[in-house]
Design a protein around this motif. Sequence first.
Motif, PDB file in Angstrom:
ATOM      1  N   TYR A 510       1.349 -11.607  -5.058  1.00  0.00           N
ATOM      2  CA  TYR A 510       2.783 -11.455  -5.283  1.00  0.00           C
ATOM      3  C   TYR A 510       3.518 -12.052  -4.106  1.00  0.00           C
ATOM      4  CZ  TYR A 510       7.358  -9.426  -6.013  1.00  0.00           C
ATOM      5  OH  TYR A 510       8.699  -9.266  -6.191  1.00  0.00           O
ATOM      6  N   ARG A 511       4.460 -12.913  -4.422  1.00  0.00           N
ATOM      7  CA  ARG A 511       5.258 -13.524  -3.363  1.00  0.00           C
ATOM      8  C   ARG A 511       6.718 -13.195  -3.604  1.00  0.00           C
ATOM      9  NH1 ARG A 511       4.829 -19.596  -3.209  1.00  0.00           N
ATOM     10  NH2 ARG A 511       5.139 -19.439  -0.970  1.00  0.00           N
ATOM     11  N   SER A 520       5.622 -10.302   3.644  1.00  0.00           N
ATOM     12  CA  SER A 520       5.656  -9.327   2.561  1.00  0.00           C
ATOM     13  C   SER A 520       4.877  -9.802   1.342  1.00  0.00           C
ATOM     14  CB  SER A 520       7.092  -9.004   2.190  1.00  0.00           C
ATOM     15  OG  SER A 520       7.840 -10.178   2.155  1.00  0.00           O
ATOM     16  N   GLU A 521       4.182 -10.905   1.483  1.00  0.00           N
ATOM     17  CA  GLU A 521       3.326 -11.357   0.399  1.00  0.00           C
ATOM     18  C   GLU A 521       2.094 -10.459   0.376  1.00  0.00           C
ATOM     19  OE1 GLU A 521       2.834 -15.606   0.313  1.00  0.00           O
ATOM     20  OE2 GLU A 521       0.717 -15.353  -0.167  1.00  0.00           O
ATOM     21  N   TRP A 522       1.640 -10.120  -0.805  1.00  0.00           N
ATOM     22  CA  TRP A 522       0.435  -9.305  -0.862  1.00  0.00           C
ATOM     23  C   TRP A 522      -0.479  -9.793  -1.963  1.00  0.00           C
ATOM     24  CZ3 TRP A 522       0.169  -6.976  -5.591  1.00  0.00           C
ATOM     25  CH2 TRP A 522       1.379  -6.674  -6.237  1.00  0.00           C
ATOM     26  N   PHE A 553       1.840  -2.140  -9.965  1.00  0.00           N
ATOM     27  CA  PHE A 553       2.014  -2.151  -8.521  1.00  0.00           C
ATOM     28  C   PHE A 553       3.502  -2.099  -8.230  1.00  0.00           C
ATOM     29  CE2 PHE A 553      -1.514  -4.796  -9.840  1.00  0.00           C
ATOM     30  CZ  PHE A 553      -2.577  -4.263  -9.125  1.00  0.00           C
ATOM     31  N   SER A 554       3.814  -1.582  -7.062  1.00  0.00           N
ATOM     32  CA  SER A 554       5.213  -1.614  -6.657  1.00  0.00           C
ATOM     33  C   SER A 554       5.495  -2.978  -6.043  1.00  0.00           C
ATOM     34  CB  SER A 554       5.498  -0.512  -5.655  1.00  0.00           C
ATOM     35  OG  SER A 554       4.941  -0.889  -4.417  1.00  0.00           O
ATOM     36  N   GLU A 555       6.744  -3.203  -5.752  1.00  0.00           N
ATOM     37  CA  GLU A 555       7.136  -4.490  -5.201  1.00  0.00           C
ATOM     38  C   GLU A 555       6.448  -4.740  -3.857  1.00  0.00           C
ATOM     39  OE1 GLU A 555      11.275  -4.597  -4.778  1.00  0.00           O
ATOM     40  OE2 GLU A 555      11.399  -6.776  -4.718  1.00  0.00           O
ATOM     41  N   GLY A 556       6.226  -3.684  -3.121  1.00  0.00           N
ATOM     42  CA  GLY A 556       5.591  -3.835  -1.820  1.00  0.00           C
ATOM     43  C   GLY A 556       4.073  -3.901  -1.898  1.00  0.00           C
ATOM     44  N   GLY A 557       3.511  -3.688  -3.059  1.00  0.00           N
ATOM     45  CA  GLY A 557       2.072  -3.811  -3.208  1.00  0.00           C
ATOM     46  C   GLY A 557       1.350  -2.485  -3.319  1.00  0.00           C
TER      47      GLY A 557
END
Lengths: 973, 212
Positions: A510-511, A520-522, A553-557
């Motif tokens: 996720y970018r 914050s890419e995970w 998943f949440s936005e933060g991973g």
Amino acid sequence: MKVRSVKLREAHKSSSNGRPSLCSILWDHQALNFVTASSSDPTIAIHDPLLLSSPPKLLRHHRDGVTALALSPNSTCLASGSVDHSVKLYKFPGGEFETNITRFTLPIRVLAFNKSGTMLAAAGDDEGIKLINTVDGSIARVLKGHKGPVTGLGFDPKSEYLASIDSTGTVIFWEIQSGDALHTLKGIASDSGLDLSARNVLSWSPDGETLAAPGLRNDVVMYDRDTAEKLFSLRGDHTQPVCYLSWSPNGKYMATSSLDKQVLIWDVERRMDIDRQKFDDRICCLAWKPIGNALAIIDVMGKYGMWESVVPSSMKSPTEDVPNLQSRNGFLLFTEEDQELSTESGSLSDIGEDRLVESEPPSRKRLRKQSILERDLDEDGSNELISPPKVESHKKAHHKNKGNTDFVSEGQTNKAIFNGAKMQEAFQPGATPAQPGKRRFLCYNMLGTITSIEHDGYSHIEIDFHDTSRGPRVPSMNDHFGFTMASLNEKGSVLANPCKGEKNMSTLIYRPFSSWANNSEWSMRFEGEEVKVVALGASWVAAITSLNFLRIFSEGGLQKHVLSLDGPVVTASGFKDELAVVTHASHCLPSNDQMLEFRVFNISNGVQPLRGHLPLTPGSYLVWFGFSEEGQLSSYDSKGVLRVFTSQYGGSWLPLFSASKEKKSDENYWVVGLNASKLFCVVCKNPDLFPQVMPKPVLSLLNLSFPLASSDLGAEALENEFMLNNMHLLQIQKQIEEMSRSCLDIASLDDEIFNTEAAQDRCILRLIASCCNGDKLVRATELVKLLSLEKSVRGAIKLVTVLKLPNLAERFNSILEERMQNESKGTMQTNFPNSNGNASFKNDIALSKTSTSTERSVPSVTDLTLSSPKLSAPLFTKKAKTQVTTEKPELNHTAMVNDVGKVKRIEEVKNAGKLNNEGEAKKAGEMQQLQSHPPNNPFSKPLNNQEKKTGEIDKVQVQPHRPSNPFLKSSVK
Amino acid sequence: MAGQSDPHLSLFSAEEVEFMAEDEMVEIVPNMRMDPLNLLCGDYGPFFPQMVTQVPVWLAIALKKRGKCTIRPPEWMSVESLTRILESERESQDSFQVLPFHYVEISRLLIDHARDDIPDIYMVRSLVEDIRDVRFHKIETSLESFEDARSSAVRIKNLSAMEVNIVRPFVGRALQAFYKHGSPDLVPNPDKVPNRWQPAADPVQKRPLRKR
């Protein structure tokens, strides 16, 4: 089919004005050389087939274009005829000029040698065919009988007959010895007129038993040698008349070229074409290679080419079993040139000799025939043995091919392949399949695109937004994972790859496009599991895997949820909080119908508001799935039907677009998205099913339309508009309900609903007009009852008065009156609420009246809300109002049937019922609690029935509460 | 220019004709979202990225200059259709092919401002120039019928703005001359030979035309 293309080389300059010219091509009998000529070029070219790149030997003796060529059967003598009226002879293959054997007064069109090479027939625009003795150049005979320019000549291989055809399509069989016309077949070929580049030709089969000539129906017709009767014809895919034909050396095949620029190869015995090729220009001459499986062709532009392996290797070679007649004069089977030379020089009167020879050695002939027969038998035997499987294999190959194309076309869309009943594979909406060396879309939505192109070993991924001014700029990235799935929204992009072996696990990345944190890419890796579909929504990422897990998943991973789905996933799509997933419900039906199921999850609330079967057109599969701009769930299948989910009828899918109804059969629509009234798609010309990345595809807007039956009214467009408007009204209403539930401002939606209603009224008025014109008066009255504004009803009355339908106008008037009465009663009651002496009741009435009247006149809303102080919440009235809009038809209808008082009651009943039902109308709810009586009202039943008849929209909502309504009884009694 | 010698005959400069052509509509593909523009000359938009809309040439060029859109060259500006038109222009000496009234100006504007949006731009440019030259030549030749056809009318269909502009001074003058020399005998009669010869003086006017 193997795509074969014949490379054409220029031999002769086409005429300067680009007009087609008549070109000729010939092989010598051993395929050592071939000769070409063009009617726009005075030179004759002798080519070496092995050294095509080297310049040909050119003979420049004519002063004008060469129209005809002929080679003596032993290939020692070349004859050429030209527009300059002369016929010249050359030595071959040396090309030394020998003599001007004859002259005409008009251009020559055609030349032919007899089988022994002793006689040359020449003809053209002159009257009469000249038979020339090649030895001394004397003219043996002039055959007169044609009315037009002679364009085709053919000596029968047995040298008994000469056949000729002229441009008017007349064929004459001449007996050579006597010079008599034996048979004259008039007008059997098309009249080619004065176009000299298209000529009628004819050709004897190598065994001399049949004569082939073009027919009138774009076919080739075979005539019997002796009787000139029509035997059969080769008819196939030529769309224009045949302009040249050539038998293969063994007579089993025939090559024909037609004015439609196609060359077809026929199996003469089976009378069907076995191969074809389309060229840029018309092929005006064909020549089978005497040795080997090839065809020399030349087109009207002077370009020649070799079509190699014309006849499929599975079939007999075109040079196998050459009829022995060809070894001329029947001297010996293995006579070679020397022999022929001797005959040529020795036979002054070829005709007589020929006769003699043929009758002379009967024994040998029989022998030969026997051998032929034997061979034929052998052949047949082997054919019988071999051919069935061959045919089979051919068919199989064909089938396989078809399968392949299916595979390609479906593989192209990256979607299911169904051979037999196969379950559709998972796909990502808005993705195009991988094409080697080309960029592909991993994701294309209304926002932007994610594209990828594979270089050696890694891919290059670019993310672009359509709106370059607003979307963030995303740097392109190199991808070593080989991502095949992607999804994009305003906040970020998610990419995933399938697993490739053990080393390369399935990975999800996720970018986010902008984040306050640095890195914050995970990414997530899946062991023993493969991501099948990804989806993206407001602050959540979803991945559905091969284990039928839905991972959220949440936005933060953060891994928030893992759900198990009950079927293999097909696709998924996200919109704000909602995630829609399509899974297989079961294996396909034998009829090839996919059994799909959809469900919608609300991620933030953790609920599943919708679930059901996903309808598809029979035999189709899902191609696109997603949400409209307004958040309506939509699907598009491979048969081109768009469906939009509606909550009507307990949740159904409305078919809102059908590609087949667009009447553009050469276009495919690649759906990108839709909004309330338009479908956004990329239009692809057949056979493309999906767009390329470059040039950038442009979105086309197509109107949504219901697949309406063609009604006797003939106003489908209006009916469609009517239904669409109804749908919009419903949608807006639903939205208002939702928004009011969450206490949001709905003023803008009010305007929208007002506008839509006005539009709907306009539409209904036009429908009424067309109904009146079509004399459908009952339908017109039904429509009037659907009008929402009083003004519109008056308009309708005016309309019918103008249309001189007084009886209808009367009816309309009564409808209007009832309506007004309803309103006035309503307001009266609001004004004198105490007359009923029941406070709560008063309230309720006030409420229902406000609703009706707000609907009609906006300013009154405030008045009425003021007059009923308890009704302080404007939301409430608005809500009611929206309901009234849908109730109107019922109200009006009942108004017709009952007296006004009853109507009023019904209205109250309904409103109360509905409000109760919503659980929002607290007042009403309270009232219910206060006075809950059993439903013992005798009138409530018939009323209900009436309602049932009319109730269209919210019957379900209203009914359960109606009998229990306390006011019903009191007011009736 | 022929007309410049006579200030009474109105003649537009090429720039003026181009200015007028800027009101023609073209299709653009915007790459931004924008509300409809409500202008005096009409309402354009709304603009959605990747969706074709029609705007006047001036607006298209203004947006193009800001990198907000790509211009879709009109159908007739494709190499195939131009080739076809050129061929038929060359074939028929009398008739003119149907082309947009402002084809010279529009093609010029688009070629100048939207080079990257036109496929085969060099080909397109040379084709348009060829067509223009062929047509101008034809106009000149057909105007010669003033001289020999003994009529005071020339009928030319499908002329474009630029072409009209070029022949305007000559035609205007010629017609004025006809008018001056008496309407009663527009049908020339042999007695009034000088009358008929009056327009013949015009080749002097025509010479400069031919150079274009």
